[in-house]
Design a protein around this motif. Structure first.
Motif, PDB file in Angstrom:
ATOM      1  N   THR A 309       5.195  10.045  44.038  1.00  0.00           N
ATOM      2  CA  THR A 309       5.060   8.654  44.459  1.00  0.00           C
ATOM      3  C   THR A 309       4.381   7.829  43.374  1.00  0.00           C
ATOM      4  OG1 THR A 309       4.848   9.359  46.758  1.00  0.00           O
ATOM      5  CG2 THR A 309       4.154   7.116  46.229  1.00  0.00           C
ATOM      6  N   ILE A 310       5.000   6.716  43.018  1.00  0.00           N
ATOM      7  CA  ILE A 310       4.388   5.785  42.080  1.00  0.00           C
ATOM      8  C   ILE A 310       4.494   4.385  42.657  1.00  0.00           C
ATOM      9  CG2 ILE A 310       4.867   7.169  40.018  1.00  0.00           C
ATOM     10  CD1 ILE A 310       7.230   5.305  39.455  1.00  0.00           C
ATOM     11  N   PHE A 359      18.596 -35.942  40.750  1.00  0.00           N
ATOM     12  CA  PHE A 359      17.741 -35.651  39.595  1.00  0.00           C
ATOM     13  C   PHE A 359      18.201 -34.357  38.940  1.00  0.00           C
ATOM     14  CE2 PHE A 359      15.638 -33.157  42.827  1.00  0.00           C
ATOM     15  CZ  PHE A 359      15.151 -32.059  42.158  1.00  0.00           C
ATOM     16  N   GLN A 360      17.634 -34.101  37.764  1.00  0.00           N
ATOM     17  CA  GLN A 360      17.926 -32.891  36.995  1.00  0.00           C
ATOM     18  C   GLN A 360      16.598 -32.295  36.533  1.00  0.00           C
ATOM     19  OE1 GLN A 360      20.857 -33.501  33.944  1.00  0.00           O
ATOM     20  NE2 GLN A 360      20.702 -31.412  33.146  1.00  0.00           N
ATOM     21  N   LYS A 361      16.456 -30.944  36.598  1.00  0.00           N
ATOM     22  CA  LYS A 361      15.192 -30.294  36.243  1.00  0.00           C
ATOM     23  C   LYS A 361      15.460 -28.926  35.635  1.00  0.00           C
ATOM     24  CE  LYS A 361      10.692 -28.905  38.102  1.00  0.00           C
ATOM     25  NZ  LYS A 361       9.830 -28.820  39.321  1.00  0.00           N
ATOM     26  N   ARG A 362      14.590 -28.548  34.670  1.00  0.00           N
ATOM     27  CA  ARG A 362      14.706 -27.227  34.036  1.00  0.00           C
ATOM     28  C   ARG A 362      13.313 -26.607  33.927  1.00  0.00           C
ATOM     29  NH1 ARG A 362      17.858 -25.775  28.328  1.00  0.00           N
ATOM     30  NH2 ARG A 362      17.470 -23.508  28.404  1.00  0.00           N
ATOM     31  N   ASP A 363      13.220 -25.298  34.181  1.00  0.00           N
ATOM     32  CA  ASP A 363      11.921 -24.619  34.129  1.00  0.00           C
ATOM     33  C   ASP A 363      12.164 -23.112  33.998  1.00  0.00           C
ATOM     34  OD1 ASP A 363       9.221 -24.179  34.129  1.00  0.00           O
ATOM     35  OD2 ASP A 363       8.835 -25.302  35.981  1.00  0.00           O
ATOM     36  N   VAL A 364      11.074 -22.355  33.969  1.00  0.00           N
ATOM     37  CA  VAL A 364      11.139 -20.892  33.897  1.00  0.00           C
ATOM     38  C   VAL A 364      10.521 -20.319  35.166  1.00  0.00           C
ATOM     39  CG1 VAL A 364      10.334 -18.822  32.714  1.00  0.00           C
ATOM     40  CG2 VAL A 364      11.142 -20.783  31.386  1.00  0.00           C
ATOM     41  N   PHE A 365      11.225 -19.409  35.801  1.00  0.00           N
ATOM     42  CA  PHE A 365      10.760 -18.700  36.990  1.00  0.00           C
ATOM     43  C   PHE A 365      10.252 -17.326  36.565  1.00  0.00           C
ATOM     44  CE2 PHE A 365      11.905 -15.578  40.312  1.00  0.00           C
ATOM     45  CZ  PHE A 365      11.125 -16.037  41.369  1.00  0.00           C
ATOM     46  N   ASP A 366       9.058 -16.976  37.028  1.00  0.00           N
ATOM     47  CA  ASP A 366       8.428 -15.700  36.640  1.00  0.00           C
ATOM     48  C   ASP A 366       7.926 -15.036  37.915  1.00  0.00           C
ATOM     49  OD1 ASP A 366       7.360 -13.614  35.234  1.00  0.00           O
ATOM     50  OD2 ASP A 366       5.804 -14.771  34.227  1.00  0.00           O
ATOM     51  N   ASP A 367       8.531 -13.900  38.292  1.00  0.00           N
ATOM     52  CA  ASP A 367       8.209 -13.279  39.571  1.00  0.00           C
ATOM     53  C   ASP A 367       7.905 -11.800  39.377  1.00  0.00           C
ATOM     54  OD1 ASP A 367       7.867 -13.130  42.337  1.00  0.00           O
ATOM     55  OD2 ASP A 367       9.923 -12.434  42.637  1.00  0.00           O
ATOM     56  N   PHE A 368       6.945 -11.309  40.178  1.00  0.00           N
ATOM     57  CA  PHE A 368       6.579  -9.894  40.160  1.00  0.00           C
ATOM     58  C   PHE A 368       6.781  -9.315  41.556  1.00  0.00           C
ATOM     59  CE2 PHE A 368       4.281 -11.769  36.677  1.00  0.00           C
ATOM     60  CZ  PHE A 368       4.375 -10.827  35.667  1.00  0.00           C
ATOM     61  N   PHE A 369       7.328  -8.123  41.588  1.00  0.00           N
ATOM     62  CA  PHE A 369       7.584  -7.441  42.858  1.00  0.00           C
ATOM     63  C   PHE A 369       7.040  -6.023  42.744  1.00  0.00           C
ATOM     64  CE2 PHE A 369      10.493  -4.748  45.460  1.00  0.00           C
ATOM     65  CZ  PHE A 369      10.136  -5.242  46.709  1.00  0.00           C
ATOM     66  N   THR A 370       6.095  -5.656  43.643  1.00  0.00           N
ATOM     67  CA  THR A 370       5.442  -4.352  43.597  1.00  0.00           C
ATOM     68  C   THR A 370       5.800  -3.549  44.832  1.00  0.00           C
ATOM     69  OG1 THR A 370       3.591  -5.248  42.326  1.00  0.00           O
ATOM     70  CG2 THR A 370       3.233  -3.162  43.448  1.00  0.00           C
ATOM     71  N   VAL A 371       6.139  -2.269  44.618  1.00  0.00           N
ATOM     72  CA  VAL A 371       6.565  -1.430  45.722  1.00  0.00           C
ATOM     73  C   VAL A 371       6.308   0.033  45.375  1.00  0.00           C
ATOM     74  CG1 VAL A 371       8.923  -1.262  44.827  1.00  0.00           C
ATOM     75  CG2 VAL A 371       8.514  -0.914  47.268  1.00  0.00           C
ATOM     76  N   GLU A 372       5.988   0.849  46.376  1.00  0.00           N
ATOM     77  CA  GLU A 372       5.861   2.290  46.168  1.00  0.00           C
ATOM     78  C   GLU A 372       7.247   2.926  46.249  1.00  0.00           C
ATOM     79  OE1 GLU A 372       3.014   4.337  48.517  1.00  0.00           O
ATOM     80  OE2 GLU A 372       1.352   3.007  47.945  1.00  0.00           O
ATOM     81  N   VAL A 373       7.539   3.820  45.309  1.00  0.00           N
ATOM     82  CA  VAL A 373       8.859   4.443  45.250  1.00  0.00           C
ATOM     83  C   VAL A 373       8.727   5.942  45.019  1.00  0.00           C
ATOM     84  CG1 VAL A 373      10.102   2.399  44.459  1.00  0.00           C
ATOM     85  CG2 VAL A 373       9.006   3.884  42.783  1.00  0.00           C
ATOM     86  N   ASP A 377      14.926   6.542  44.876  1.00  0.00           N
ATOM     87  CA  ASP A 377      14.831   5.179  45.397  1.00  0.00           C
ATOM     88  C   ASP A 377      15.443   4.206  44.396  1.00  0.00           C
ATOM     89  OD1 ASP A 377      13.636   5.936  47.720  1.00  0.00           O
ATOM     90  OD2 ASP A 377      11.599   5.363  47.123  1.00  0.00           O
ATOM     91  N   THR A 378      16.017   3.112  44.938  1.00  0.00           N
ATOM     92  CA  THR A 378      16.556   2.056  44.080  1.00  0.00           C
ATOM     93  C   THR A 378      15.889   0.732  44.422  1.00  0.00           C
ATOM     94  OG1 THR A 378      18.369   1.521  45.610  1.00  0.00           O
ATOM     95  CG2 THR A 378      18.795   3.216  43.941  1.00  0.00           C
ATOM     96  N   ILE A 379      15.691  -0.075  43.392  1.00  0.00           N
ATOM     97  CA  ILE A 379      15.135  -1.420  43.551  1.00  0.00           C
ATOM     98  C   ILE A 379      16.121  -2.390  42.911  1.00  0.00           C
ATOM     99  CG2 ILE A 379      13.198  -2.953  43.091  1.00  0.00           C
ATOM    100  CD1 ILE A 379      12.523  -0.556  44.891  1.00  0.00           C
ATOM    101  N   SER A 380      16.542  -3.388  43.690  1.00  0.00           N
ATOM    102  CA  SER A 380      17.543  -4.339  43.200  1.00  0.00           C
ATOM    103  C   SER A 380      17.017  -5.761  43.305  1.00  0.00           C
ATOM    104  CB  SER A 380      18.843  -4.223  44.005  1.00  0.00           C
ATOM    105  OG  SER A 380      19.363  -2.916  43.955  1.00  0.00           O
ATOM    106  N   ALA A 381      17.483  -6.585  42.383  1.00  0.00           N
ATOM    107  CA  ALA A 381      17.223  -8.022  42.431  1.00  0.00           C
ATOM    108  C   ALA A 381      18.566  -8.740  42.344  1.00  0.00           C
ATOM    109  CB  ALA A 381      16.310  -8.444  41.290  1.00  0.00           C
TER     110      ALA A 381
END
Length: 768
Positions: A309-310, A359-373, A377-381
């Motif tokens: 398990t990690i 309107f028009q907008k531009r930016d950067v999305f930064d996301d973290f997802f933590t899970v025990e596996v 196991d597979t992790i999908s986005a």
């Protein structure tokens, strides 16, 4: 060569061919460097020249011929080899041999070797060994029960070479609860995930010597005083699964192009995230796949690298841009999916409607997802896009995946701890660690290379409680050999009144530039903590000398007032506290837990040190670990400080007074003797030379034996130190003296303790 006089020299068990002149070979023996007693020596035989016979050519790989290369694994002919020198059946030197040179004319003439015996037989092959090499076999399942069971550590079980004793690091003990409106932060509950193992000193030495075929012989190292000594965790973030786990499970996927959604779109979108090396990604073990059909970025935990398990943290960064006209709608969302099921987490990248404007907008999305596996196991986005509206206008989203990767892997409760993943341990050499131990206890090593035993004892008799009377024999064990009749008075001898040393000698620990509490307390008190000074008479050089421990740094403590009332009677427990200097940069877990190595003593689960709170439960006994026990009675516990310490209201002996004072008394008396003795092979093959040598009615320590010729009738030069008892003058030459009116040599005393206000409180946003 005479039939009753012979020399036999072997390389890897094979005899070298010799000539009659080889009987003039000479051997040197030395306990330690005569100018620097911290440098331990061995037996040596240099410049041994043998003829270039066919046999010797083979053993030397015909070094005289530059056309011949050493093609063996590890270039064996150019490295150290097992070597021995025997005279008339007595093994005089057993150790390592190095081929140094070859000579020739139009034909080969000779080869030359250097031999190192005694301590050199194990020191040489351990030169590149690191703590990682000796600890990498340790592994266990990380559970609360394992932590609790480790409190039974007594240093005598090879299967339990660690203890999870409480230590306060930079982060407070309990996690800040944002539901507490008034910000009540108690810092009084040490969770299982906070605990880190302290490593046994004894078993590290044992494994080091065992790795080269040796075993320890030591009365000192078999005492509770020593076997209970440990090194608190200072090697980096303990629960960070660095090393192989990170390397084998990590990947990096990047978008290969910037994609735009159609107008009136309502579905997952193909973000074209590739792990192709040419696109800047990587995937060493094929843990990542991308499906354009399902628009799915997927990581799989392969069974080939099953680390149980990690806890994995995934990072997804997207460069996004949206456009919408009046009465149009845009929604961009990331769905996180485990094992192909329904999304368990939705993260909105952007959501807006334009009922009256566009309107028009531009930016950067930064996301973290933590899970025990666990394995398989597979992790999908997947990225979902919706561009709809009631008007005939336009709305769209443009997207490009900057990166999809595993940013961090940690070990949760129930996970596997495997020391082969702690790369920080590779930065520390075993021999440096051993030198630090020698520097603490004035240890002299002696080696029996035939029986593969290393004797390690403090140089002189010592006591392990606060008594002034030695109760244990040292390396020089007070036995004696009478060499009066062996002395060769036909040669000139010299008795030296030793004075070639600095008058003021300070013994201290290595500075730890990352230990913020140590720095705060030292600067506040304008002193060097845990340091002690010894002052020699005026005949010595009017200079100052620092002897710094070659491995260990000082250990700070504080009193945990939050736990004062748990045990009965109420007592404030003392705990080791290790906090980095740069407390504002705590996002780096490694820097929070990386320090110069430290030495502590684990007393066990005791009832007289106070209570504590562990994982929500109150314990009226305490797993007590310290360098100095400042509570009443602590003077009889190990004091791992060079200076004497005040424990309760008593004064306890520090390392200098306990282990080095006899050495300094001998140096103060200063009668060092260079003379000659008619020695035989039995005298020379006394592997340890622990006994005093009686000469001219006095007791002497043999320090050095120069050019012993085993088949010669001549005498051998020896260098000896006259034993001298510790006097009141020696006792009064140790500082700090704790006098109300200190003299000119005195130093300031400050305990290895910080104030409660020095210990950092909760982390705020700027520190995160």
């Amino acid at each position: 060569m005479s039939s009753n006089k012979y020399i036999k020299i072997k390389l890897d068990g094979q005899p070298l061919d010799l000539t009659d002149t080889d009987i003039q070979i000479s051997i040197n023996y030395q306990v330690e460097d005569t100018d620097d007693f911290t440098k331990k020596k061995s037996s040596e035989a240099f410049n041994i020249t043998v003829p270039a016979t066919i046999n010797n050519d083979q053993l030397a790989n015909t070094l005289h011929n530059p056309d011949i290369e050493d093609m063996t694994d590890g270039k064996a002919f150019r490295s150290y080899r097992n070597g021995s020198i025997e005279a008339n059946g007595d093994e005089l030197l057993v150790g390592k041999a190095f081929l140094t040179s070859a000579t020739h004319t139009n034909r080969p003439i000779s080869y030359q070797y250097d031999f190192y015996g005694n301590n050199g037989d194990w020191i040489i092959p351990l030169k590149e060994t690191t703590l990682f090499d000796l600890l990498k076999h340790i592994n266990f399942t990380f559970t609360k029960d394992v932590i609790v069971d480790s409190w039974e550590f007594n240093g005598r079980l090879e299967g339990l070479p660690y203890v999870f004793a409480p230590v306060r690091y930079r982060a407070p003990m309990d996690i800040y609860d944002e539901t507490i409106v008034d910000g009540d932060y108690k810092d009084d509950n040490m969770t299982a995930l906070y605990m880190k193992p302290s490593i046994s000193v004894y078993w590290l030495i044992y494994w080091g010597l065992k790795s080269v075929g040796y075993q320890i012989q030591s009365t000192f190292m078999d005492t509770d005083y020593f076997v209970r000594q440990v090194m608190p965790w200072t090697w980096g973030n303990f629960l960070n699964a660095e090393g192989n786990r990170q390397d084998n499970l990590k990947f990096l996927a990047k978008g290969t192009e910037r994609v735009q959604s159609p107008n009136n779109y309502d579905a997952y979108i193909d973000v074209k995230a590739s792990n192709d090396f040419e696109e800047g990604g990587y995937d060493t073990n094929n843990v990542y796949t991308y499906s354009s059909v399902d628009c799915e970025m997927k990581w799989t935990y392969p069974t080939a690298f099953d680390y149980k398990t990690i806890k994995a943290t995934f990072n997804l960064q997207i460069d996004w841009e949206v456009l919408l006209n009046t009465n149009r709608e845009v929604l961009v969302r990331v769905d996180w999916i485990v094992n192909g099921g329904a999304p368990i987490e939705h993260e909105v990248v952007h959501a807006s409607t334009g009922p009256t404007f566009g309107f028009q907008k531009r930016d950067v999305f930064d996301d973290f997802f933590t899970v025990e596996v666990n394995a398989l196991d597979t992790i999908s986005a997947k990225v979902y896009v919706k561009t709809t509206g009631t008007s005939v206008g336009v709305s769209w989203a443009k997207l490009e995946v900057i990166q999809f990767t595993i940013s961090d892997i940690t070990i949760p409760l129930g996970g596997e701890i495997n020391f082969e993943n702690y790369n920080g341990l590779k930065n520390y050499k075993f021999l440096d660690f051993l030198a630090g131990i020698f520097d603490c206890y004035n240890i002299i090593p002696g080696t029996d290379p035939v029986n593969k035993v290393v004797l390690m004892e403090p140089a002189h008799p010592y006591s392990l409680d606060n008594s002034a009377t030695p109760t244990h024999a040292g390396y020089f064990n007070a036995d004696y050999l009478d060499w009066n009749d062996k002395q060769d008075l036909s040669k000139e001898s010299t008795i030296e009144l030793y004075r070639d040393y600095e008058r003021e000698l300070t013994m201290k620990f290595k500075d730890d530039s990352n230990d913020g509490l140590l720095k705060v307390v030292q600067e506040r008190n304008s002193t060097t903590l845990a340091a002690a000074k010894y002052v020699f008479p005026e005949r010595f050089k009017a200079e100052k000398k620092d002897l710094e421990n070659r491995f260990f740094s000082p250990v700070m403590h504080y009193e945990v007032a939050q736990w004062q009332g748990i045990a009965t009677p109420a007592k404030t427990p003392q705990m080791i506290c290790i906090v980095p200097e740069n407390v504002s940069n705590t996002s780096n877990e490694e820097s929070q837990h990386t320090f110069a190595p430290k030495l502590a003593y684990y007393k066990g689960v005791v009832s007289d040190a106070g209570g504590w709170r562990f994982d929500g439960d109150e314990y009226t006994t305490f797993p007590f670990m310290f360098a100095v026990n400042y509570q009443p009675g602590g003077q009889d516990d190990p004091i791992l400080s060079y200076c004497d310490e005040i424990t309760g209201s008593a004064r306890g002996k520090g390392l200098l007074r306990r282990f080095f004072l006899q050495r300094f008394a001998i140096m103060r008396n200063g009668q060092f003797y260079t003379t000659f003795f008619r020695l035989n092979n039995k005298d020379a093959t006394n592997w340890y030379h622990r006994e005093h040598k009686i000469c001219r009615g006095q007791r002497w320590e043999l320090v050095k034996m120069t050019n012993y010729r085993p088949l010669s009738e001549g005498s051998t030069e020896c260098y000896l130190r006259k034993w001298s008892p510790i006097t009141e003058e020696d006792y009064n030459s140790v500082f700090p003296s704790f006098k109300l009116t200190p003299d000119k040599y005195d130093t300031k005393y400050s305990p290895l303790k910080c104030l409660a206000k020095d210990v950092p409180g909760p982390l705020n946003e700027t520190e995160l």
